[in-house]
Design a protein around this motif. Structure first.
Motif, PDB file in Angstrom:
ATOM      1  N   GLN A 135      -5.813  18.538  -7.902  1.00  0.00           N
ATOM      2  CA  GLN A 135      -5.204  19.969  -7.893  1.00  0.00           C
ATOM      3  C   GLN A 135      -3.708  20.064  -8.187  1.00  0.00           C
ATOM      4  O   GLN A 135      -3.073  21.021  -8.385  1.00  0.00           O
ATOM      5  N   LEU A 136      -3.192  18.920  -8.177  1.00  0.00           N
ATOM      6  CA  LEU A 136      -1.705  18.925  -8.427  1.00  0.00           C
ATOM      7  C   LEU A 136      -1.116  18.843  -9.819  1.00  0.00           C
ATOM      8  O   LEU A 136      -1.932  18.392 -10.730  1.00  0.00           O
TER       9      LEU A 136
ATOM     10  N   ALA B  80      -3.833  13.592  -2.167  1.00  0.00           N
ATOM     11  CA  ALA B  80      -3.752  14.335  -3.435  1.00  0.00           C
ATOM     12  C   ALA B  80      -5.203  14.409  -4.187  1.00  0.00           C
ATOM     13  O   ALA B  80      -5.336  15.124  -4.955  1.00  0.00           O
ATOM     14  N   THR B  81      -5.884  13.309  -3.828  1.00  0.00           N
ATOM     15  CA  THR B  81      -7.232  13.331  -4.687  1.00  0.00           C
ATOM     16  C   THR B  81      -8.377  13.598  -3.880  1.00  0.00           C
ATOM     17  O   THR B  81      -9.565  13.994  -4.300  1.00  0.00           O
TER      18      THR B  81
ATOM     19  N   GLY C 271       1.537   4.880   0.962  1.00  0.00           N
ATOM     20  CA  GLY C 271       1.023   5.200  -0.392  1.00  0.00           C
ATOM     21  C   GLY C 271      -0.469   5.690  -0.617  1.00  0.00           C
ATOM     22  O   GLY C 271      -0.803   6.577  -1.157  1.00  0.00           O
ATOM     23  N   VAL C 272      -1.377   4.827   0.235  1.00  0.00           N
ATOM     24  CA  VAL C 272      -2.808   5.077   0.413  1.00  0.00           C
ATOM     25  C   VAL C 272      -3.137   6.490   0.857  1.00  0.00           C
ATOM     26  O   VAL C 272      -4.075   7.433   0.448  1.00  0.00           O
ATOM     27  N   THR C 273      -2.271   7.066   1.859  1.00  0.00           N
ATOM     28  CA  THR C 273      -2.406   8.215   2.521  1.00  0.00           C
ATOM     29  C   THR C 273      -2.083   9.353   1.533  1.00  0.00           C
ATOM     30  O   THR C 273      -2.960  10.313   1.371  1.00  0.00           O
ATOM     31  N   LEU C 274      -0.882   9.161   0.750  1.00  0.00           N
ATOM     32  CA  LEU C 274      -0.650  10.186   0.063  1.00  0.00           C
ATOM     33  C   LEU C 274      -1.719  10.306  -1.245  1.00  0.00           C
ATOM     34  O   LEU C 274      -1.999  11.397  -1.714  1.00  0.00           O
TER      35      LEU C 274
ATOM     36  N   GLU D 180       0.147  22.896  -0.184  1.00  0.00           N
ATOM     37  CA  GLU D 180      -0.211  22.058   1.029  1.00  0.00           C
ATOM     38  C   GLU D 180       0.117  20.673   0.624  1.00  0.00           C
ATOM     39  O   GLU D 180       0.598  20.266   1.787  1.00  0.00           O
ATOM     40  N   PHE D 181      -0.014  20.067  -0.281  1.00  0.00           N
ATOM     41  CA  PHE D 181       0.381  18.563  -0.599  1.00  0.00           C
ATOM     42  C   PHE D 181       1.876  18.491  -0.196  1.00  0.00           C
ATOM     43  O   PHE D 181       2.360  17.338   0.442  1.00  0.00           O
ATOM     44  N   LEU D 182       2.499  19.256  -0.772  1.00  0.00           N
ATOM     45  CA  LEU D 182       4.150  19.240  -0.626  1.00  0.00           C
ATOM     46  C   LEU D 182       4.498  19.312   0.865  1.00  0.00           C
ATOM     47  O   LEU D 182       5.439  18.789   1.277  1.00  0.00           O
ATOM     48  N   VAL D 183       3.645  20.263   1.462  1.00  0.00           N
ATOM     49  CA  VAL D 183       4.081  20.258   2.928  1.00  0.00           C
ATOM     50  C   VAL D 183       3.824  18.885   3.544  1.00  0.00           C
ATOM     51  O   VAL D 183       4.560  18.504   4.684  1.00  0.00           O
ATOM     52  N   VAL D 184       2.703  18.306   3.463  1.00  0.00           N
ATOM     53  CA  VAL D 184       2.384  17.025   3.848  1.00  0.00           C
ATOM     54  C   VAL D 184       3.388  16.094   3.470  1.00  0.00           C
ATOM     55  O   VAL D 184       3.925  15.224   4.470  1.00  0.00           O
TER      56      VAL D 184
END
Length: 721
Positions: free
Chosen positions: A302-303, A249-250, A242-245, A145-149
């Motif tokens: 989870q990455l 991620a966390t 950067g803050v959003t990613l 899901e992170f990669l989709v974002v």
């Protein structure tokens, strides 16, 4: 300037449910006064999706087709802005057309007040913020899901830059989510109220954005109200990204002072401006305490380490306070595209008992893949051996990585190392450390927050339990495959080599060593194979995951009730008693969940890890024995060939001598005494011929066995002795 992550002009989910009759296109008479409309669209003020300083967003319907849309209605404050600012959002949206940017359908006006209304695409699944606020994602999004974002945000931002647009308010609340026809997530940038046209080399001085995601230079002026004459460029969007990613991620913000960003603004500014180069997060854990820096993502993320190693350098270079040192969009797009163009190869390392995600380009060679595996596992390429689905997988370094089998998390390549080491297993943080406690008194908001935190830790325990169970299964399955591929049925061939020792006395001692411990080796491997199958059956019968899920389901029902109750001004006596009982039951369920996690999953996993290490040592010792046998058989083969050549020479010499005797006998008179008795010489020649035939058979058998041993050494090959 907005005042909270939720309170922007962007579209975020409201806690208020839509009216059931409204969903069917009919509204109760009592609701008519709350209805608003334009020429073509109709909505109720209770259907609030999001609210900001200058506008509110509602769910609306087309009067003719019934199609759901989102309407952004501007309030009185918005009309106090200069006209050029008022129309900027319309102009920006008309200029944009991309699948990862909210579509603008029309610009209309309300009937009475003639307020401007933007009619936009409706995203039924809320925002990225609402996704991250779900307890299930308390520690960040799953890797897929992170990669989709990442893919959607990069694509949307790339379209903005191609059109010379700076957004100026990037945050999870302004990234909407909808579900595609195949069930996949699609994320779209929204809320262009602060957006404006700006080329790469242009600057602006006005301040927009949301505190937690705001570039420090803008934060200093907008939040701390300190006078400064700095102008800002397009790089301010990179900081917000950067803050959003990091948040995605966390599950947490990267920069957190004691008490939170909104309660300690001066420390918030210090963290972002004093951050050392390469750091991606800063925290103050104690009041007036020191600032702590982090250069990696937290262990609860989870990455995979494979993705983290690609992502962290990007975060470090866009979360750079000095705009001169911060990456530009060109480099950001290049580096993120590099990640998104890679394919992932799942590798389960038997020496470590850990699944790795190895990100490579399809055009890379396998040699590059082997080096990438080395960086994650510390197993050198020359020591790497692979099995896939129970079969030997030979990876030629010069071949394209496209030839690597398609892997998944449940069907990875199995890596075996020729160098023995003690398995370390999966590293994780105990979820019990992240479980908050209920306050004794009834505090609806506090109880809701606590329940959300406990539930988040419960979901983390479930994920870890599943990962540990999967790891345990992969340990058993991989080692079982290896034992079988290593050639247990072919051990009988080694017996044949041992039986040949009686055919040549000079090689008896060597061949005896070849057969040493063959029966014991076969029995050891056979027992190990049976034991692995038995343990796999036990793992399949494990019910701990279902027990944890059952606890979570019950906890989630209580959490939903707490979430509903927090919106009320108070509870009646009976309701309060039920609320207290729910708190007790929630705590009992959390305790039971952690007990199952620790006793049924962690302890069993750790015990299996110790057993796995012992089994790996047995396999390594067996391989060494096989290699020794292979060397011995090869030596026997060499000696047999030498002996065969010597016998052939002797036989040729004897045959020559016998021929000479016959020639002399035919030319001369019968001698009274022959130099060699002819019958004895004939017998010796016949004996030597028989021995030569036997040597040929022996040499052939040794060559066959040598091929068998070489095959055993290659599947997988043993370390050099």
């Amino acid at each position: 300037m907005t005042t909270s992550p939720e309170s922007s002009g962007g579209v975020t989910q409201s806690h208020k449910p839509a009216c059931p009759t409204a969903e069917m296109g009919r509204w109760p008479a009592s609701w008519e006064q709350e209805m608003q409309s334009t020429v073509n669209y109709l909505w109720h003020t209770d259907d609030l999706l999001g609210q900001g300083a200058t506008a509110s967003v509602y769910k609306a319907r087309n009067k003719k087709s019934g199609e759901l849309v989102a309407v952004k209605v501007f309030n009185t404050a918005s009309y106090l802005r200069p006209r050029e600012v008022q129309v900027r959002e319309f102009e920006v949206l008309r200029k944009l057309n991309h699948q990862n940017i909210i579509k603008l359908f029309a610009v209309e006006e309300t009937g009475g007040s003639r307020q401007k209304v933007l009619v936009m695409e409706y995203c039924s699944s809320g925002s990225l913020l609402s996704v991250l606020e779900s307890p299930e994602n308390a520690f960040g999004l799953p890797e897929d899901e992170f990669l989709v974002v990442l893919r959607c945000v990069v694509a949307g931002m790339n379209h903005l830059r191609e059109n010379g647009i700076v957004h100026r308010d990037i945050k999870p609340g302004n990234i909407m989510r909808l579900v595609g026809e195949e069930g996949q997530s699609i994320y779209k940038l929204t809320d262009f109220g602060a957006a404006r046209e700006l080329d790469d080399d242009e600057k602006f001085v006005s301040v927009y954005g949301t505190e937690e995601y705001l570039h420090p230079d803008m934060y200093e002026r907008a939040v701390l109200h300190k006078p400064q004459q700095k102008a800002f460029g397009v790089a301010v969007d990179l900081w917000s990204i950067g803050v959003t990613l990091y948040h995605a991620a966390t599950g947490s913000l990267p920069f957190v002072p004691f008490g939170g960003p909104r309660r300690n603004k001066e420390i918030m500014y210090r963290i972002t401006t004093e951050k050392p180069a390469g750091a991606i997060a800063g925290t103050q854990r104690l009041e007036n305490g020191p600032l702590e820096w982090s250069y990696t993502l937290p262990i609860t993320c989870q990455l995979s380490m494979g993705l983290q190693s690609q992502l962290v350098p990007i975060l470090a270079n866009i979360l750079e306070v000095e705009q001169a040192k911060c990456w530009g969009f060109d480099q950001f797009f290049a580096e993120t595209s590099d990640i998104l163009q890679r394919v992932v190869v799942h590798v389960f390392s038997l020496p470590q008992a850990v699944v790795h995600h190895v990100y490579i380009h399809a055009h890379n060679t396998i040699a590059i893949f082997l080096e990438a595996v080395y960086k994650q596992t510390n197993v050198a390429p020359q020591h790497q051996e692979y099995l896939f689905e129970g079969h030997l997988c030979v990876l030629e370094p010069s071949v394209s990585a496209q030839h690597i089998a398609h892997t998944t998390a449940s069907s990875p390549l199995t890596l075996f190392s020729m160098v023995s080491e003690t398995p370390k297993g999966l590293a994780f943080r105990d979820p019990a450390l992240d479980i908050p406690k209920f306050v004794p008194k009834v505090d609806l908001q506090s109880d809701y927050n606590t329940a959300k935190g406990v539930l988040g830790a419960g979901y983390q325990a479930l994920r870890l339990a599943q990962a540990l169970l999967t790891g345990q299964e992969l340990m058993l399955r991989g080692l079982h495959w290896f034992v079988n591929v290593a050639g247990v049925p072919e051990i009988q061939e080694l017996k044949r080599a041992a039986e040949l020792r009686s055919k040549l006395r000079t090689l008896a001692e060597v061949l005896s060593r070849c057969s040493h411990n063959i029966t014991e080796t076969k029995m050891t491997l056979s027992n190990l194979s049976s034991e692995l199958m038995k343990n796999r059956d036990q793992v399949h019968a494990d019910r701990s995951i279902q027990q944890i899920q059952c606890c979570l389901d019950k906890m989630y029902l209580i959490y939903k009730q707490f979430k509903k109750s927090r919106m009320r001004p108070g509870l009646g006596y009976n309701e309060e008693q039920i609320h207290k009982l729910d708190k007790v039951n929630f705590s009992h369920l959390a305790k039971r969940l952690l007990q199952v996690f620790q006793e049924e999953r962690v302890q069993k996993y750790q015990a299996s890890l110790v057993t796995h290490g012992k089994r790996m040592r047995v396999v390594h010792e067996t391989r060494n024995h096989l290699r020794l046998v292979g060397c011995s058989v090869a030596a026997c083969n060499t000696e047999a060939q030498g002996a065969q050549e010597s016998l052939s020479k002797i036989l040729d010499w004897l045959s020559h001598q016998l021929l000479q005797d016959r020639t002399k006998g035919a030319q001369a008179s019968p001698p009274t005494t022959a130099p060699y008795p002819s019958p004895a010489l004939k017998d010796l020649v016949l004996h030597m011929q028989e021995l030569c035939k036997e040597m040929k058979v022996l040499a052939s058998d040794l060559q066959d066995n040598n091929r068998v041993i070489e095959g055993l050494s290659r599947v997988p090959s043993a370390p050099d002795i």
